[in-house]
Design a protein around this motif. Sequence first.
Motif, PDB file in Angstrom:
ATOM      1  N   ASP A   1       0.840  -1.193   0.000  1.00  0.00           N
ATOM      2  CA  ASP A   1       0.000   0.000   0.000  1.00  0.00           C
ATOM      3  C   ASP A   1       0.881   1.251   0.000  1.00  0.00           C
ATOM      4  OD1 ASP A   1      -1.744   2.121   0.675  1.00  0.00           O
ATOM      5  OD2 ASP A   1      -3.127   0.702   1.619  1.00  0.00           O
ATOM      6  N   SER A   2       0.555   2.200  -0.870  1.00  0.00           N
ATOM      7  CA  SER A   2       1.332   3.440  -0.969  1.00  0.00           C
ATOM      8  C   SER A   2       1.374   4.202   0.343  1.00  0.00           C
ATOM      9  CB  SER A   2       0.760   4.337  -2.063  1.00  0.00           C
ATOM     10  OG  SER A   2       0.922   3.733  -3.329  1.00  0.00           O
ATOM     11  N   GLN A   3       0.291   4.076   1.147  1.00  0.00           N
ATOM     12  CA  GLN A   3       0.267   4.762   2.443  1.00  0.00           C
ATOM     13  C   GLN A   3       1.330   4.208   3.384  1.00  0.00           C
ATOM     14  OE1 GLN A   3      -3.737   4.447   3.919  1.00  0.00           O
ATOM     15  NE2 GLN A   3      -4.434   6.246   2.775  1.00  0.00           N
ATOM     16  N   LEU A   4       1.647   2.919   3.248  1.00  0.00           N
ATOM     17  CA  LEU A   4       2.680   2.321   4.088  1.00  0.00           C
ATOM     18  C   LEU A   4       4.065   2.790   3.676  1.00  0.00           C
ATOM     19  CD1 LEU A   4       1.449  -1.400   4.262  1.00  0.00           C
ATOM     20  CD2 LEU A   4       1.011   0.439   5.890  1.00  0.00           C
ATOM     21  N   LEU A   5       4.218   3.071   2.385  1.00  0.00           N
ATOM     22  CA  LEU A   5       5.536   3.394   1.854  1.00  0.00           C
ATOM     23  C   LEU A   5       5.957   4.823   2.131  1.00  0.00           C
ATOM     24  CD1 LEU A   5       5.214   1.583  -1.590  1.00  0.00           C
ATOM     25  CD2 LEU A   5       6.407   0.765   0.446  1.00  0.00           C
ATOM     26  N   SER A   6       5.016   5.714   2.285  1.00  0.00           N
ATOM     27  CA  SER A   6       5.337   7.129   2.462  1.00  0.00           C
ATOM     28  C   SER A   6       6.168   7.350   3.730  1.00  0.00           C
ATOM     29  CB  SER A   6       4.044   7.947   2.528  1.00  0.00           C
ATOM     30  OG  SER A   6       4.322   9.312   2.726  1.00  0.00           O
ATOM     31  N   GLY A   7       7.364   7.876   3.542  1.00  0.00           N
ATOM     32  CA  GLY A   7       8.235   8.149   4.680  1.00  0.00           C
ATOM     33  C   GLY A   7       9.016   6.950   5.174  1.00  0.00           C
ATOM     34  N   LEU A   8       8.880   5.797   4.504  1.00  0.00           N
ATOM     35  CA  LEU A   8       9.621   4.588   4.912  1.00  0.00           C
ATOM     36  C   LEU A   8      11.118   4.829   4.741  1.00  0.00           C
ATOM     37  CD1 LEU A   8       8.885   1.612   5.786  1.00  0.00           C
ATOM     38  CD2 LEU A   8       9.328   0.986   3.406  1.00  0.00           C
ATOM     39  N   PHE A   9      11.901   4.569   5.777  1.00  0.00           N
ATOM     40  CA  PHE A   9      13.336   4.839   5.725  1.00  0.00           C
ATOM     41  C   PHE A   9      14.049   3.917   4.743  1.00  0.00           C
ATOM     42  CE2 PHE A   9      17.578   3.634   7.453  1.00  0.00           C
ATOM     43  CZ  PHE A   9      18.250   4.794   7.101  1.00  0.00           C
TER      44      PHE A   9
ATOM     45  N   LYS B   1      13.253   3.050  -8.342  1.00  0.00           N
ATOM     46  CA  LYS B   1      12.674   4.387  -8.445  1.00  0.00           C
ATOM     47  C   LYS B   1      11.155   4.369  -8.307  1.00  0.00           C
ATOM     48  CE  LYS B   1      16.351   6.652 -11.048  1.00  0.00           C
ATOM     49  NZ  LYS B   1      16.779   7.303 -12.317  1.00  0.00           N
ATOM     50  N   HIS B   2      10.538   3.217  -8.659  1.00  0.00           N
ATOM     51  CA  HIS B   2       9.101   3.064  -8.470  1.00  0.00           C
ATOM     52  C   HIS B   2       8.737   3.309  -7.001  1.00  0.00           C
ATOM     53  CE1 HIS B   2       5.078   1.221  -8.649  1.00  0.00           C
ATOM     54  NE2 HIS B   2       5.430   0.516  -7.597  1.00  0.00           N
ATOM     55  N   PHE B   3       9.577   2.826  -6.083  1.00  0.00           N
ATOM     56  CA  PHE B   3       9.299   2.989  -4.648  1.00  0.00           C
ATOM     57  C   PHE B   3       9.768   4.343  -4.136  1.00  0.00           C
ATOM     58  CE2 PHE B   3       9.348  -1.630  -5.176  1.00  0.00           C
ATOM     59  CZ  PHE B   3       8.112  -1.930  -4.643  1.00  0.00           C
ATOM     60  N   LEU B   4      10.834   4.880  -4.726  1.00  0.00           N
ATOM     61  CA  LEU B   4      11.286   6.207  -4.318  1.00  0.00           C
ATOM     62  C   LEU B   4      10.212   7.250  -4.609  1.00  0.00           C
ATOM     63  CD1 LEU B   4      15.000   6.148  -5.572  1.00  0.00           C
ATOM     64  CD2 LEU B   4      14.157   5.683  -3.265  1.00  0.00           C
ATOM     65  N   LYS B   5       9.509   7.094  -5.746  1.00  0.00           N
ATOM     66  CA  LYS B   5       8.434   8.026  -6.100  1.00  0.00           C
ATOM     67  C   LYS B   5       7.271   7.943  -5.117  1.00  0.00           C
ATOM     68  CE  LYS B   5       9.464   7.953 -11.056  1.00  0.00           C
ATOM     69  NZ  LYS B   5       8.983   7.479 -12.387  1.00  0.00           N
ATOM     70  N   ARG B   6       7.131   6.807  -4.447  1.00  0.00           N
ATOM     71  CA  ARG B   6       6.032   6.620  -3.492  1.00  0.00           C
ATOM     72  C   ARG B   6       6.447   6.971  -2.068  1.00  0.00           C
ATOM     73  NH1 ARG B   6       5.142   4.304  -7.906  1.00  0.00           N
ATOM     74  NH2 ARG B   6       3.048   3.703  -8.641  1.00  0.00           N
ATOM     75  N   GLY B   7       7.574   7.607  -1.915  1.00  0.00           N
ATOM     76  CA  GLY B   7       7.945   8.144  -0.614  1.00  0.00           C
ATOM     77  C   GLY B   7       8.980   7.371   0.164  1.00  0.00           C
ATOM     78  N   VAL B   8       9.489   6.240  -0.375  1.00  0.00           N
ATOM     79  CA  VAL B   8      10.547   5.496   0.305  1.00  0.00           C
ATOM     80  C   VAL B   8      11.856   6.280   0.193  1.00  0.00           C
ATOM     81  CG1 VAL B   8      11.863   3.348   0.392  1.00  0.00           C
ATOM     82  CG2 VAL B   8       9.422   3.302  -0.167  1.00  0.00           C
ATOM     83  N   GLU B   9      12.568   6.430   1.312  1.00  0.00           N
ATOM     84  CA  GLU B   9      13.811   7.208   1.303  1.00  0.00           C
ATOM     85  C   GLU B   9      14.952   6.452   0.622  1.00  0.00           C
ATOM     86  OE1 GLU B   9      15.008   8.998   5.006  1.00  0.00           O
ATOM     87  OE2 GLU B   9      12.944   8.959   5.743  1.00  0.00           O
ATOM     88  N   ASN B  10      15.090   5.151   0.957  1.00  0.00           N
ATOM     89  CA  ASN B  10      16.185   4.346   0.416  1.00  0.00           C
ATOM     90  C   ASN B  10      15.680   2.953   0.064  1.00  0.00           C
ATOM     91  OD1 ASN B  10      18.663   6.157   1.265  1.00  0.00           O
ATOM     92  ND2 ASN B  10      17.376   5.966   3.088  1.00  0.00           N
ATOM     93  N   VAL B  11      16.203   2.402  -1.034  1.00  0.00           N
ATOM     94  CA  VAL B  11      15.888   1.030  -1.426  1.00  0.00           C
ATOM     95  C   VAL B  11      17.208   0.284  -1.592  1.00  0.00           C
ATOM     96  CG1 VAL B  11      14.817  -0.482  -3.140  1.00  0.00           C
ATOM     97  CG2 VAL B  11      13.787   1.749  -2.622  1.00  0.00           C
TER      98      VAL B  11
ATOM     99  N   CYS C   1      19.672   2.443  -3.858  1.00  0.00           N
ATOM    100  CA  CYS C   1      19.076   3.514  -4.656  1.00  0.00           C
ATOM    101  C   CYS C   1      18.374   4.510  -3.733  1.00  0.00           C
ATOM    102  CB  CYS C   1      18.056   2.952  -5.649  1.00  0.00           C
ATOM    103  SG  CYS C   1      18.765   1.884  -6.911  1.00  0.00           S
ATOM    104  N   ASN C   2      18.635   5.793  -3.954  1.00  0.00           N
ATOM    105  CA  ASN C   2      17.875   6.862  -3.309  1.00  0.00           C
ATOM    106  C   ASN C   2      17.877   8.067  -4.243  1.00  0.00           C
ATOM    107  OD1 ASN C   2      20.404   8.144  -2.880  1.00  0.00           O
ATOM    108  ND2 ASN C   2      20.625   7.064  -0.902  1.00  0.00           N
TER     109      ASN C   2
END
Length: 637
Positions: free
Chosen positions: A505-513, A537-547, A559-560
Amino acid sequence: MNIKDIAKLAGVSAATVSKIINHKDAGISPETRERVQKLVKEYQYTPYAGVKAEQNSYTIALLSDFDSPAHEALMRGTERALSENGYSLLVLNLAGGSERELKSLQIASSRNLNGVIFFGSQSPCAASIEALRKLRLPVMLLGVGEKVPRFLQAGLDVAKAARLGVRQLAQQGHERIGCLLEGEGPFAQQMLNGYIYYGYEHKLRYDKKYVYRSFSGVENGKAGLEDLVRKGVTALFCQNEEIAAGVYQAAEIAGLSIPEDLSVACLTARMSLPFFHPALCAVRLPVQELGEYAARCLIEWIERGDKTGLQPFEAAAQLLPGGSVAAPKQSAKARQKIVVVGSMNMDVMIRVPDFPRPGETVLSPSVNLVPGGKGANQAAGVGKLGGNVWMIGKIGNDREGKLLYQSLYDNNVNMDGVTIDDARATGKAYITVTGAGESTIVVYPGANGKLSAVYLRQNVNLFDHAKYCLLPTENPPEVIDCAIRIARNRGVRVIMKPAAVDRLDSQLLSGLFLLVPNEKEIGLLCPGLDTIEEKAKHFLKRGVENVIITLGERGCVLCNQQETTHFKAANFHPVDTTGAADCFIGALAVSLSEGNGLHAAIRFATFAAGISITREGVQPALPDRAALSVYADEIYE
């Protein structure tokens, strides 16, 4: 010891003994002569000792354990006080148990003595007490706990000295202090009492797993260091300098620096310890002073004919500062708290040559039960590396649950957030491992399925003062959502492992370190994208800080918004890759919690995961600091 005693021991007549010691033994067999002469030497028999005993010899016997590290200092102190007062010293050995004790006492009985000082590693046996009484001489017992009538007694306050040594380590910030003991005698017990008492007095949790006992000095130090460093101790307190020497040797082999990586202190009877580098911090027991005190008391008793009115022994232990003690690299306060919310399973490890095809039956050469579950694995990985980790999860009230609990506890995991569920069995994971080290997993959730948002909210205080939350997604969705919300509200950084899910869920990803999928997991989550960078980058666009995408033998990619960086895998031959990702995440969190940057933490985690795949199982395969220290030059280059 008289001529009749020697004759009885030799199985001959007193006349035969007399002929042999007076060289009138013609006609006596060589075997008999050798047997009698051996006994005469062993018991130091002196003819006409009874007649000589009528004269004052001004001699005091010291019966001491020659193997004791304190023997030399005690003898030096005794001899000094006796020579100053015109007395001579007879030294007899107690090393070897009660039989040796009795032989030494029989030798003493044949000598013209004025008094006896008895200093053994153990209390004298009942037969020795009776033999001492038969001497009808002033006797001083040293280091004996129970009161013995008719004798003087004095001893060292070993417990107080031990508290002084532990205090020196604790004042530097050490909280996990190991205790290395030699044997189980009264000296070792008194030292352990002081070690435990200081912990209670200053609210340091006593844990028996931090106590190591053996029966060999240097070898005890070597084995004790390996065992206790694995359990996360940052300092060692040794019973004597021989054990400390073993610790120094083992630390050098393991690549540990004293005191940077490990502080060491010990008890000693010496005035100084010149052969240690860096200089060994020690608590000097006043053994030499005890020897002087014992001798002076006996002399006063002998010459006054009265043992009353003697002053008690009051010399105190003395701290000998050294360079072997320093503040730990990371004290418990400096080690940032890590909370793990996740599953706890008993893994059923099934080894096969290759994965079976549909309808195929494959024979397994071995099946093993080992503690597992992604949450428990990550927590154990953190704890084994010395991290300050707290587990939140559920287990069943069964044998598997007890084994899981004990495994995490042994790996230094705080278990306040773990509850036993009487309604469900402990979760299980059926893991099939091929000869190439690849694996497949089938999971039965069991008690893990009862972990709920309500339970998390009831234990929300466990997130207080935490820096990181490790969150594998094999938890129920409501638990993942609740854990993230709690973490956000408290400023806790979430590190998520997306296991057994095909969407997030995108709401879970927002702000995820940090999101840490492997190549297959990110492929399921981003099926329409081609490259690793596009998927990240798909997850970075959804608010994840680092993958960080782990790629097995090809390493991993970070990736960040600032970079896309590839890290090579450590060069280890795989035996079992199960749990490598959990090991990677646990080690990553430990390094980050110690203030290291993301690049340094990834290198540290890469080597930890590399070591883990060289061993079978998951939690048993997790490396400790000693294992990683071997590769320090490569990790921190």
